[in-house]
Scaffold this motif. Structure first.
Motif, short mmCIF file in Angstrom:
data_model
loop_
_atom_site.label_atom_id
_atom_site.label_comp_id
_atom_site.label_asym_id
_atom_site.label_seq_id
_atom_site.Cartn_x
_atom_site.Cartn_y
_atom_site.Cartn_z
N MET A 1 1.03 -1.01 -0.05
CA MET A 1 -0.17 -0.10 0.26
C MET A 1 1.06 1.48 0.17
O MET A 1 1.57 1.24 0.68
CB MET A 1 -1.12 -0.01 1.66
CG MET A 1 -2.13 1.23 1.00
SD MET A 1 -3.30 0.74 2.77
CE MET A 1 -1.51 1.05 4.60
N THR A 47 -1.49 -3.97 -16.27
CA THR A 47 -1.62 -5.37 -15.74
C THR A 47 -0.88 -6.10 -15.75
O THR A 47 -0.10 -6.32 -16.80
CB THR A 47 -3.09 -5.84 -15.42
OG1 THR A 47 -3.01 -6.60 -16.60
CG2 THR A 47 -4.11 -4.87 -15.75
N LYS A 256 3.40 -6.39 -5.98
CA LYS A 256 2.50 -7.26 -4.98
C LYS A 256 1.90 -7.15 -4.37
O LYS A 256 2.45 -6.91 -3.62
CB LYS A 256 3.81 -8.64 -5.60
CG LYS A 256 3.80 -10.17 -5.13
CD LYS A 256 4.91 -10.87 -4.94
CE LYS A 256 4.71 -12.31 -3.81
NZ LYS A 256 4.45 -11.78 -2.67
N THR A 257 1.13 -7.85 -5.00
CA THR A 257 -0.28 -7.41 -2.75
C THR A 257 -0.75 -8.96 -2.65
O THR A 257 -0.65 -9.49 -3.32
CB THR A 257 -1.28 -6.55 -3.16
OG1 THR A 257 -1.96 -6.53 -3.77
CG2 THR A 257 -0.62 -5.07 -3.76
N ASP A 258 -1.27 -9.07 -1.75
CA ASP A 258 -1.94 -10.54 -1.35
C ASP A 258 -2.73 -10.36 -2.37
O ASP A 258 -3.29 -11.41 -2.75
CB ASP A 258 -2.61 -10.30 -0.02
CG ASP A 258 -1.66 -10.28 1.08
OD1 ASP A 258 -0.81 -11.17 0.78
OD2 ASP A 258 -1.97 -9.83 2.43
N ALA A 259 -3.75 -8.98 -2.99
CA ALA A 259 -5.09 -8.60 -4.10
C ALA A 259 -4.20 -10.08 -5.69
O ALA A 259 -5.31 -10.03 -5.77
CB ALA A 259 -5.59 -7.37 -4.16
N ASN A 260 -3.63 -8.95 -5.64
CA ASN A 260 -3.12 -9.85 -6.95
C ASN A 260 -2.18 -10.80 -7.69
O ASN A 260 -1.12 -11.07 -7.96
CB ASN A 260 -2.00 -8.48 -7.95
CG ASN A 260 -1.16 -8.00 -7.47
OD1 ASN A 260 -0.80 -8.32 -6.24
ND2 ASN A 260 -0.96 -7.20 -8.21
N LYS A 261 -1.23 -11.75 -6.30
CA LYS A 261 -0.23 -12.01 -6.39
C LYS A 261 -0.51 -13.13 -6.84
O LYS A 261 0.60 -13.97 -7.46
CB LYS A 261 -0.33 -12.86 -4.42
CG LYS A 261 -0.79 -12.98 -3.57
CD LYS A 261 -0.37 -14.36 -2.50
CE LYS A 261 -1.46 -14.88 -1.79
NZ LYS A 261 -1.66 -15.90 -0.33
N ARG A 262 -1.40 -14.20 -7.45
CA ARG A 262 -1.88 -15.52 -7.79
C ARG A 262 -1.40 -14.65 -9.47
O ARG A 262 -0.43 -15.44 -10.60
CB ARG A 262 -2.94 -15.88 -8.04
CG ARG A 262 -3.35 -17.01 -8.79
CD ARG A 262 -4.35 -17.72 -8.46
NE ARG A 262 -4.66 -18.59 -7.10
CZ ARG A 262 -5.30 -18.67 -6.34
NH1 ARG A 262 -6.14 -19.10 -7.90
NH2 ARG A 262 -5.46 -19.37 -5.48
N SER A 263 -2.27 -13.53 -10.06
CA SER A 263 -1.55 -12.95 -11.79
C SER A 263 -0.11 -12.71 -11.10
O SER A 263 0.88 -12.47 -12.29
CB SER A 263 -2.92 -12.50 -11.52
OG SER A 263 -2.54 -10.71 -10.97
N TRP A 264 0.58 -12.30 -10.47
CA TRP A 264 1.81 -11.81 -10.11
C TRP A 264 2.43 -12.87 -10.61
O TRP A 264 3.33 -12.53 -11.71
CB TRP A 264 1.86 -10.99 -9.33
CG TRP A 264 3.23 -10.26 -8.60
CD1 TRP A 264 3.13 -8.70 -9.36
CD2 TRP A 264 4.61 -10.27 -8.65
NE1 TRP A 264 4.71 -8.14 -9.81
CE2 TRP A 264 5.20 -9.39 -8.59
CE3 TRP A 264 5.03 -11.46 -8.03
CZ2 TRP A 264 6.50 -9.49 -8.14
CZ3 TRP A 264 6.15 -11.77 -7.93
CH2 TRP A 264 6.87 -10.19 -8.32
N ASP A 503 4.52 -4.14 2.40
CA ASP A 503 3.98 -5.26 1.92
C ASP A 503 6.08 -6.20 0.97
O ASP A 503 5.11 -7.18 -0.01
CB ASP A 503 3.35 -5.39 0.50
CG ASP A 503 1.76 -4.71 0.98
OD1 ASP A 503 1.59 -5.51 1.92
OD2 ASP A 503 1.20 -3.53 0.15
#
Length: 554
Positions: A1, A47, A256-264, A503
């Motif tokens: 953040m 993205t 890289k965040t918890d919300a996008n970590k899979r796509s990242w 983060d």
């Protein structure tokens, strides 16, 4: 953040300490694509999947088909496929830590190399190696395009070389913004033209698969031979430096965040080390098409991608459409990769020149320099001795990439002798770090000696293995011997704000450089030696007298 931006208090520089002439222009130019710099969060608007698609668009080159064909014709299908697989595994394993660091910390491979065992000036060696990679492969792709223009339009090769060189200049001027659009829109057309003929041949004539698997090559008897596999792998491993071009795009990944970590993570693996999966498939297709062309046309045309796809298109569509489609495929492929080669090569040359001379002449100068080298290679008919060039070059590329990957994987995470977060700013690093420089010079030097038969014919095929093993062993050994003391010249950059946010991403807090008066995010600045202010990394690089560079110390 991200946190709220704030400005550092800035002291007014004295007249004698103003930026060197041309600094303002240099700053403006580098702000388009952050040449030589950390890529700030404010610029990274794409993205993860857009970044990945853009990065993968750059591997649309046709050289893989030529490389695969050359190995298959010489050593047979079995040896060629094993060689391709061995090289792919090495490239994937070594590329993973580099791709992660580029995406996580938003810096290119040269900046990673500086803080991963080479030092501020030591990585100039590897910048030249990478720049050489870009113009060698630009020349290879330009040669392939010239072959297509000769077939389709009747242009003589020398003119085709010139056309293929000049046409990329307008496209490479604008950096990441233009390149992302080009790669995203052209990728579907390229995939359809590349995969369609292969699927058609396999579906309509299964005998092509049997001939492909049974092909023995000109130098073999159809059996598996270790020397042949290693010689072939050495040629494929010349592509190991491609990870540098992938990172030139991956550095623009969002935080890289918890919300996008899979796509990242998906994007990083797919567009980072994962590029080699598609590359290996293309090399295998190159072997397949070469064997098909031998049966249909003859061996002389088999290594040329334009002839490979012309032969495949001949089997599936009207004759009047064959040549135009083959030429379109070659031209799209050449443009997609050579804008990347020109772009990445210009970054590498600019990096080296700016550090050595402390002047920034502009990236476009080195776009033209890189294109000049590539055009000279094309006019010298480098396509005819392709495997020799790539086999030699791979020794240097392997030594560099394995050294940096080992420093990240072993020295940072296992031995903990190398600083975990990468450092690239002048003043924070020693000029030369023996850990990386000694390991690279020893690995590349000994492997090149092996390649040129200095230690006998028997060991010659093992030169790429030697490059990888020596670099892998020496890098942690040198870190232990030196106790890691040559990584950081100082550990404190004079700014209280942490480099990373909560983060673990590079901080988005902004400061004003008191030399160029531009705003930069936290990782791209350091305190000034002579003022109560901060200076950006480019102004530190171009500081001729060192007024702003922090002294050695804590």
């Amino acid at each position: 953040m991200s946190t709220e931006p704030r400005l550092a208090e800035v002291a007014e520089p004295e007249p004698a300490e103003q930026a060197a002439p041309g600094t303002d222009q240099a700053v403006k130019e580098t702000l388009e694509d952050y040449t030589l710099r950390f890529a700030p969060r404010s610029y990274r608007r794409w993205t993860p999947m857009v970044v990945a698609t853009t990065a993968l668009g750059g591997i649309a080159y046709m050289a893989d088909f030529s490389i695969g064909a050359g190995i298959g014709l010489a050593h047979g299908t079995g040896n060629a496929l094993l060689a391709i697989a061995v090289a792919a595994v090495v490239i994937f394993v070594t590329g993973f830590p580099l791709a992660y660091y580029g995406a996580r910390y938003n810096i290119d491979l040269d900046l990673i190399t500086r803080g991963s065992g080479f030092g501020y000036f030591g990585s100039v060696l590897t910048s030249v190696i990478f720049a050489s990679f870009t113009f060698i492969f630009f020349a290879l792709e330009g040669s392939i395009m010239a072959q297509g223009l000769k077939l389709g339009l009747g242009l003589p090769l020398w003119l085709g070389y010139l056309v293929s060189t000049l046409m990329v200049i307008p496209l490479v001027i604008y950096g990441m913004t233009a390149l992302s659009k080009l790669q995203v829109w052209t990728t579907p057309v390229w995939l359809l033209l590349m995969v369609g003929p292969l699927v058609y041949l396999v579906a309509t004539d299964p005998g092509t698969v049997d001939r492909f698997l049974a092909y023995a090559g000109t130098d073999g008897d159809g059996g598996i031979n270790t020397a042949s596999v290693l010689l072939g792998a050495g040629v494929c491993l010349s592509l190991i430096a491609q990870i540098g071009e992938q990172i030139d795009y991956l550095r623009f990944m969002p935080p890289k965040t918890d919300a996008n970590k899979r796509s990242w993570w998906t994007a990083v693996v797919m567009a980072g080390p994962g590029w080699v999966v598609l590359g290996a498939l293309k090399q295998a297709i190159g072997v397949f098409l070469a064997v098909y062309i031998i049966a249909e046309v003859g061996a002389s045309a088999a290594p040329e991608p334009i002839q490979q796809f012309k032969g495949a298109f001949d089997a599936m569509m009207p004759s009047w459409l064959v040549v135009p489609l083959a030429v379109v495929l070659v031209v799209i492929s050449q443009i997609k990769i050579n804008v990347t080669n020109a772009y990445s090569g210009s970054l590498a040359w600019t990096n080296s020149f700016t550090r050595v001379t402390r002047r920034y002449p502009g990236r476009m100068v080195f776009v033209l320099v890189n294109l000049g080298f590539a055009l000279a290679l094309m006019e010298a008919d480098m396509f005819s001795f392709l495997n020799g060039i790539l086999g030699f070059y791979s020794n240097c590329a392997i030594a560099w990439v394995v050294t940096v990957a080992t420093d990240i994987g072993i020295n940072k995470y296992v031995l903990k002798l190398s600083p975990h977060a990468p450092e690239f700013r002048r003043g924070m690093l020693y000029a030369v770090n023996p850990v990386g420089v000694v390991s690279f010079v020893a690995a590349s030097g000994l492997s090149i000696a092996l390649y040129f038969h200095a230690l006998g014919d028997t060991l010659q095929p093992y030169s790429p293995v030697a490059a990888a093993v020596i670099a892998f062993v020496l890098t942690p050994l040198m870190a232990v011997v030196t106790k890691g003391r040559y990584y950081l010249r100082r550990t404190d950059d004079g700014i209280a704000e942490p480099l990373l946010d909560e983060d673990g991403n590079p901080s988005a807090v902004t400061y004003e450089c008191h030399v160029c008066r531009q705003q930069f995010e936290r990782p791209d600045v350091a305190a000034c030696r002579t003022h109560d202010a901060v200076v950006c990394s480019l102004c530190l690089s171009t500081d001729k007298v060192g007024d702003h560079v922090l002294p050695a110390g804590v």
